[in-house]
Design a protein around this motif. Structure first.
Motif, short mmCIF file in Angstrom:
data_model
loop_
_atom_site.label_atom_id
_atom_site.label_comp_id
_atom_site.label_asym_id
_atom_site.label_seq_id
_atom_site.Cartn_x
_atom_site.Cartn_y
_atom_site.Cartn_z
N GLU A 1 0.82 -1.21 0.00
CA GLU A 1 0.00 0.00 0.00
C GLU A 1 0.86 1.27 0.00
O GLU A 1 0.52 2.25 -0.66
CB GLU A 1 -0.95 0.01 1.20
CG GLU A 1 -2.17 -0.91 1.05
CD GLU A 1 -1.87 -2.38 1.30
OE1 GLU A 1 -0.73 -2.69 1.76
OE2 GLU A 1 -2.75 -3.21 1.05
N ASP A 2 1.97 1.26 0.74
CA ASP A 2 2.86 2.42 0.71
C ASP A 2 3.46 2.59 -0.70
O ASP A 2 3.60 3.71 -1.18
CB ASP A 2 4.00 2.27 1.73
CG ASP A 2 3.54 2.63 3.14
OD1 ASP A 2 2.45 3.25 3.28
OD2 ASP A 2 4.25 2.30 4.10
N ALA B 1 2.00 1.73 -3.41
CA ALA B 1 0.91 2.25 -4.25
C ALA B 1 0.71 3.74 -4.03
O ALA B 1 0.50 4.50 -4.99
CB ALA B 1 -0.39 1.50 -3.93
N ARG B 2 0.83 4.20 -2.78
CA ARG B 2 0.71 5.64 -2.51
C ARG B 2 1.85 6.41 -3.16
O ARG B 2 1.65 7.48 -3.73
CB ARG B 2 0.67 5.89 -1.00
CG ARG B 2 -0.71 5.71 -0.41
CD ARG B 2 -0.73 6.06 1.09
NE ARG B 2 -0.24 4.95 1.89
CZ ARG B 2 -1.03 4.00 2.40
NH1 ARG B 2 -2.33 4.05 2.22
NH2 ARG B 2 -0.52 3.01 3.09
N ALA B 3 3.07 5.86 -3.07
CA ALA B 3 4.21 6.52 -3.72
C ALA B 3 3.99 6.60 -5.22
O ALA B 3 4.32 7.62 -5.86
CB ALA B 3 5.50 5.77 -3.40
N LEU C 1 1.09 6.80 -6.77
CA LEU C 1 0.10 7.85 -7.02
C LEU C 1 0.73 9.22 -6.95
O LEU C 1 0.47 10.09 -7.78
CB LEU C 1 -1.06 7.76 -6.01
CG LEU C 1 -2.04 6.61 -6.16
CD1 LEU C 1 -3.15 6.72 -5.11
CD2 LEU C 1 -2.66 6.60 -7.56
N VAL C 2 1.58 9.44 -5.95
CA VAL C 2 2.24 10.74 -5.81
C VAL C 2 3.17 10.99 -7.01
O VAL C 2 3.24 12.10 -7.55
CB VAL C 2 3.05 10.80 -4.49
CG1 VAL C 2 3.96 12.01 -4.47
CG2 VAL C 2 2.09 10.84 -3.30
N LEU D 1 -4.65 2.23 -11.09
CA LEU D 1 -3.77 1.64 -10.09
C LEU D 1 -4.15 0.17 -9.91
O LEU D 1 -5.33 -0.16 -9.74
CB LEU D 1 -3.94 2.39 -8.77
CG LEU D 1 -3.05 1.97 -7.60
CD1 LEU D 1 -1.59 2.33 -7.87
CD2 LEU D 1 -3.53 2.66 -6.32
N VAL E 1 -5.29 12.29 -1.13
CA VAL E 1 -3.86 12.03 -1.24
C VAL E 1 -3.14 13.27 -1.79
O VAL E 1 -2.12 13.72 -1.26
CB VAL E 1 -3.59 10.82 -2.18
CG1 VAL E 1 -2.12 10.73 -2.58
CG2 VAL E 1 -4.03 9.53 -1.50
#
Lengths: 242, 242
Positions: free
Chosen positions: A169-170, A172-174, A176-177, A195, A221
């Motif tokens: 999940e981290d 995936a967040r990276a 997205l950013v 995603l 986000v």
């Protein structure tokens, strides 16, 4: 242009892509650049594409047609490992380009670049970058991600944060950013953002989501990242004269 | 390659540059790309350069020679505004390139790109980007910064944070982070990092510092930024299934 990336961490794989296509600024379109081939309990193959849209579509159509043909000598379903699939995608891509590229007489860039990733049976969950020439590379152990398209804007955040042990999940967040930063700085990369998360061993897609700029999670986000960066800048050390 | 940038905010101007030059990977060097012409209480002109090193050096040598020649028809000291200086730098650059470029017979890229900024008398403190063709542009009011060289890696942080009302020191910190991110992601951009701050109306340089990776202030900025980004990523919203 385009921006797609894939991350390979211990927990699994992350794929992310933008959706903008353009032939000049007068012809801007929205196309998914993420293609998922899921055969439950057997294999999951995800393809990300950058480059000529016609080449991409023809490559994907060929992959689909052959995967559905039980007589096919080779197809997404015949290989025993993801790196063989990468080689196969490279051959299909090269074939499409040789046909269309020859017809275009070199006047049009018919090349496409792909990221191919997934898992087959008990094989390793892995990601590969397939060049227009059909050859391919894996990611490194130290920097376990691959990018295609407009890769520079979103690379620092990956360079600084992606490592094997990061949670799915981290990662995936990276991702997205990384895409959000690219979209902000370059209009040739645009929403929606796709995603996909794959957990090692699952042999089925874990999550596949599409975000528009106003999708609440994505908007949150985006906003949180923006204000965190502002705080980060505010909190940097003062110069000696301040 | 190279990465240089300049920021124009209400309080003044910030200039920042890396110091790596390379002709292939076998010939890597360290050269300052920041050239300061300071005539106390009259004018300050700062030049940042990207591109062919020989062209850059010859342009700078010409600017110096003409500035020291009281008979010169035009020089850094004869103009009444920074945009005229930008045009002058463009003319000198075009002249050098036309001589050397013709001799190279098109086999070598002899082009250079410059950022020219500063203030003359009561004129506006301003920054301009001078193209190899000799023409030039100012920055926009909305995004008051200019970049040359490897501009993409370090652009998101500027896009997100630079605005007219930012303090000179915050702008300088953002510039350092922008260069640091670029150096991390691209080996053709390297230390030391030069930073110059000019306060509007001063007609003299406010601060001009050079940072190596282990200069305590720079190291602290680097480390604090890295851990702030990690915290920022940790604090992003959770997916609904987490």
């Amino acid at each position: 242009m385009t921006y797609c990336l894939a991350i390979r961490c211990d927990q699994g794989l992350v794929f992310a892509s933008d959706s903008r296509t353009n032939a000049g600024v007068d012809h801007v379109g929205t196309y998914s650049k993420m293609f998922v081939f899921e055969y439950l309990d057997d294999r999951v193959v995800t393809l990300l594409s950058a480059g000529n849209l016609a080449t991409t579509q023809q490559v994907v159509a060929t992959l689909k047609r052959q995967a559905e043909d039980p007589q096919a000598v080779e197809s997404l379903r015949t290989f025993k490992s993801i790196d063989e699939v990468a080689g196969y995608v490279g051959r299909v891509s090269r074939h499409v380009q040789s046909t269309d590229g020859a017809a275009a007489g070199g006047l049009v860039d018919t090349t496409s670049t792909f990221i191919v990733g997934g898992q087959i049976g008990l094989g390793r969950a892995d990601i590969f970058l397939v060049y227009p020439e059909g050859n391919y590379i894996s990611c490194s152990e130290q920097m376990p991600f691959l990018q295609i398209g407009e890769i520079k804007y979103g690379k620092p955040i990956l360079d600084r944060n992606i490592h094997r042990a990061i949670s799915l999940e981290d990662a995936a967040r990276a991702a997205l950013v990384s895409i959000d930063s690219t979209m902000r700085s370059n209009i040739s990369v645009g929403p929606p953002v796709e995603l996909l998360l794959y957990r090692t061993g699952d042999l089925q897609v874990f999550r596949h989501q599409t975000f528009d700029l106003d999708t609440p999670f994505y908007a949150a986000v985006k906003e949180e990242w923006q204000s965190a960066l502002r705080r980060a800048l505010d909190n940097l050390p003062r110069f000696d004269w301040e």
